[in-house]
Every structure is written in structure tokens, then in C-alpha cells.
Motif scaffolding. Structure first.
Motif, PDB file in Angstrom:
ATOM      1  N   GLY A 159       0.788  -1.229   0.000  1.00 12.00           N
ATOM      2  CA  GLY A 159       0.000   0.000   0.000  1.00 12.00           C
ATOM      3  C   GLY A 159       0.814   1.270   0.000  1.00 12.00           C
ATOM      4  O   GLY A 159       0.315   2.331   0.400  1.00 12.00           O
ATOM      5  N   VAL A 180       1.421  -2.505   6.488  1.00  7.11           N
ATOM      6  CA  VAL A 180       0.781  -1.544   5.593  1.00  7.11           C
ATOM      7  C   VAL A 180       1.496  -0.208   5.741  1.00  7.11           C
ATOM      8  O   VAL A 180       1.966   0.155   6.821  1.00  7.11           O
ATOM      9  N   TYR A 181       1.603   0.496   4.635  1.00  2.00           N
ATOM     10  CA  TYR A 181       2.230   1.818   4.657  1.00  2.00           C
ATOM     11  C   TYR A 181       1.398   2.770   5.503  1.00  2.00           C
ATOM     12  O   TYR A 181       0.164   2.770   5.455  1.00  2.00           O
ATOM     13  N   GLU A 191      -7.270   2.692   2.874  1.00  8.41           N
ATOM     14  CA  GLU A 191      -6.925   1.838   4.008  1.00  8.41           C
ATOM     15  C   GLU A 191      -7.486   0.434   3.851  1.00  8.41           C
ATOM     16  O   GLU A 191      -6.801  -0.553   4.135  1.00  8.41           O
ATOM     17  N   LYS A 248      -5.375  -1.492   1.484  1.00  3.29           N
ATOM     18  CA  LYS A 248      -4.092  -1.853   2.085  1.00  3.29           C
ATOM     19  C   LYS A 248      -4.246  -3.087   2.975  1.00  3.29           C
ATOM     20  O   LYS A 248      -3.421  -4.009   2.923  1.00  3.29           O
ATOM     21  N   GLN A 249      -5.278  -3.098   3.782  1.00  2.00           N
ATOM     22  CA  GLN A 249      -5.502  -4.233   4.681  1.00  2.00           C
ATOM     23  C   GLN A 249      -5.797  -5.506   3.903  1.00  2.00           C
ATOM     24  O   GLN A 249      -5.341  -6.601   4.285  1.00  2.00           O
ATOM     25  N   ARG A 265      -4.720  -6.237   0.877  1.00  2.00           N
ATOM     26  CA  ARG A 265      -3.457  -6.680   0.272  1.00  2.00           C
ATOM     27  C   ARG A 265      -2.557  -7.342   1.312  1.00  2.00           C
ATOM     28  O   ARG A 265      -1.891  -8.345   1.017  1.00  2.00           O
ATOM     29  N   LEU A 266      -2.536  -6.778   2.509  1.00  2.00           N
ATOM     30  CA  LEU A 266      -1.743  -7.377   3.585  1.00  2.00           C
ATOM     31  C   LEU A 266      -2.209  -8.803   3.860  1.00  2.00           C
ATOM     32  O   LEU A 266      -1.394  -9.732   3.945  1.00  2.00           O
TER      33      LEU A 266
END
Length: 285
Positions: free
Chosen positions: A146, A174-175, A192, A195-196, A198-199
Motif C-alpha cells: 500500500g 501496511v504503509y 486503508e 491496504k488491509q 493486500r496485507l
């Protein structure tokens, strides 16, 4: 581009080899049996000191310390120039230099690495291949998902690289914006929720890889550092292999045999999960 630590800590400042040696010798006399060398970038050790002080030379010195059977490295930045033949040779020569290295790649997609101001993918794979000459080497790493501007295609490039199975252990984050960094002002922030997602996707991929690495150890007998009773039951001992770091990696659940805290025992691995191993102490060893 994304980290405030350099601004907080200032320029690299290597401790003198003699100071480190004295501390390690003192720890060994007190019964410490595992030394972990930590720096913002261990590969850069000695670059600010005179007389050609290097990480390889430091390891050669520390490897000669009596009573320290395990020495490990964290955070070896993937700098091709600093991962030298001498460094590889030190690991090959000394059995107390554990063949596990943390190489924090952060990403592998060229565009993301450029925006991060990190070495490119060719430098990363060259370092991994060079370190791969160390017999029995295992790699740890950390990555960021992210990062501003990270496209789905760039994320999939990272996933594909991880699927190649380079890493025994991988931590992902996450970035998050940090004021004062170059990345703070970058456009195209990843939402956000994305990002979560993808994590979670990346960690699911790595979980399967770690499970495969661990499953291959079933039937093997490995040296295990005994940390004491398991926190959930006094019927089990808890320990770590030479390639597991305290608090950040999995552990070995020892179901048979007796040992004191700090002993290194030979343990036959009987079962394995994605993170933890299970086994019994081989009596007499």
C-alpha cells in the motif's frame, strides 16, 4: 523515503570492533549463548570507521569468542557492494555464524522501489543470490504494502516474487504516513481497506510457503536453544532453531526430554505448522 528513523538517529555511527568484542566476551562469561547483531543496516557497519573495518571482519573476530555458539544478523540492507565475498566466506568458515540473514527488501516492483528510494529489483536478487552461496542459508525479510501509488499490478509483482519461495519468514506491514518523510507528500494514496486486503492476501501466500519450508524439516534433527517452559503449560518446553529469532519468529515445542534454560539440545522434528515446529529431545545429545 518513508522512514523517520534516519532523521531521528542521524548519520550511521559504527561502534568500534574492540568495544563490541569486549561486550560479547562479557556476555559469554555471564552465560549468554546467542548474540544478535542489530543495526539500521548491518551491511554498512564500519563504513564510517578508518582502517577498512567491515562487517565481515567483525564477524571473523566475534566467531572466535569462546562460549558463543550462535551469532546472528538482523537487517542486512540489500547493497550489492557491501555483501562481499569476505562476508560469504566468514559464514562458510564459522559454524557459530548462523546461516540466517534478514534482508529487508520492502518491495520488488521497480516503480515502488524507485518511489521508496530503495535499490532496484536487480540489486535485490543479486544480493539474495550472492548470499545464497552460504550453505544452508535461510532468509527473512520485511515488505510494505500500500505504498503511495502502488497499483494492483505492482502488488501482484510483489506476490509473484514472494511465491518464488525465497523467504523462510516474512513480515508485512501496511504503509502509514509519517510527517517529515518524502513519501508523506506523494499522491495516489492507497485506501486503508485496500491496504488491509493486500496485507491479508500476501500473508496468506507466505503462510503456505512457511508451512512448506517447515514440513520439509519433519524427520530432521536440529539444534534447538531451550528458552524454558511453554507459557501455556509446564508439560512442554519451548525453544528456537538456529534460524528462528526471539519474539518475531515461530518456535519449537519440545514434547519429550528435559533441558535447562539456555541449553542447546538436539531435537528431532516430528510435526510442523506454518510457524511452529514440534519435536523431542534426542537423548544423549
Amino acid at each position: 523515503a518513508y522512514c523517520t528513523i534516519p532523521a531521528i538517529r542521524g548519520k550511521y555511527c559504527s561502534r568500534l570492533p574492540a568495544d563490541i568484542l569486549r561486550e560479547v566476551e562479557g556476555l559469554a562469561k555471564r552465560g549468554v549463548r546467542e548474540i544478535i547483531l542489530v543495526a539500521q543496516d548491518t551491511a554498512a557497519y564500519g563504513a564510517d570507521l578508518p582502517e577498512n573495518v567491515t562487517l565481515a571482519g567483525l564477524l571473523e573476530t566475534l566467531a572466535g569468542c569462546r562460549g558463543v555458539p550462535w551469532i546472528k544478523l538482523l537487517y542486512l540492507y540489500p547493497d550489492v557492494c557491501r555483501v562481499t565475498d569476505d562476508l560469504i566466506a566468514a559464514f562458510t568458515r564459522h559454524h557459530n555464524l548462523c546461516p540466517v540473514v534478514d534482508v529487508p527488501i520492502q518491495h520488488i516492483a521497480p516503480g515502488v522501489l524507485k518511489r521508496m528510494r530503495r535499490p532496484g529489483p536487480a540489486a535485490i536478487t543479486k544480493v539474495l543470490n550472492r548470499l545464497g552461496k552460504i550453505p544452508g542459508i535461510r532468509f527473512r525479510t520485511t515488505v510494505i504494502v500500500g505504498f503511495p501509488g502502488e497499483t494492483r499490478e505492482e502488488f501482484e509483482t510483489l506476490c509473484h516474487f514472494v511465491k518464488e519461495g525465497w523467504f523462510y519468514s516474512l513480515g508485512a506491514f501496511v504503509y502509514s504516513d509519517e510527517e517529515g518523510t518524502a513519501a508523506y507528500g506523494l499522491p495516489d494514496k492507497v485506501p486503508e481497506a485496500e491496504k488491509q486486503a493486500r496485507l491479508a492476501e500476501l500473508m496468506e501466500i507466505q503462510q503456505a510457503i512457511s508451512a512448506r519450508h517447515n514440513a520439509a524439516l519433519k524427520g530432521e534433527t536440529l539444534p534447538v536453544f531451550i528458552e524454558g517452559e511453554h507459557e501455556e503449560t509446564p508439560l512442554l518446553l519451548k525453544g528456537r532453531t538456529a534460524f528462528q529469532f526471539p519474539e518475531i519468529d515461530g518456535c519449537v515445542l519440545v514434547t519429550e526430554g528435559k533441558a535447562e534454560i539456555g541449553e542447546i539440545k538436539q531435537v528431532r522434528i516430528t510435526d510442523a505448522g506454518p510457524y511452529d515446529l514440534v519435536g523431542g529431545i534426542v537423548e544423549g545429545r
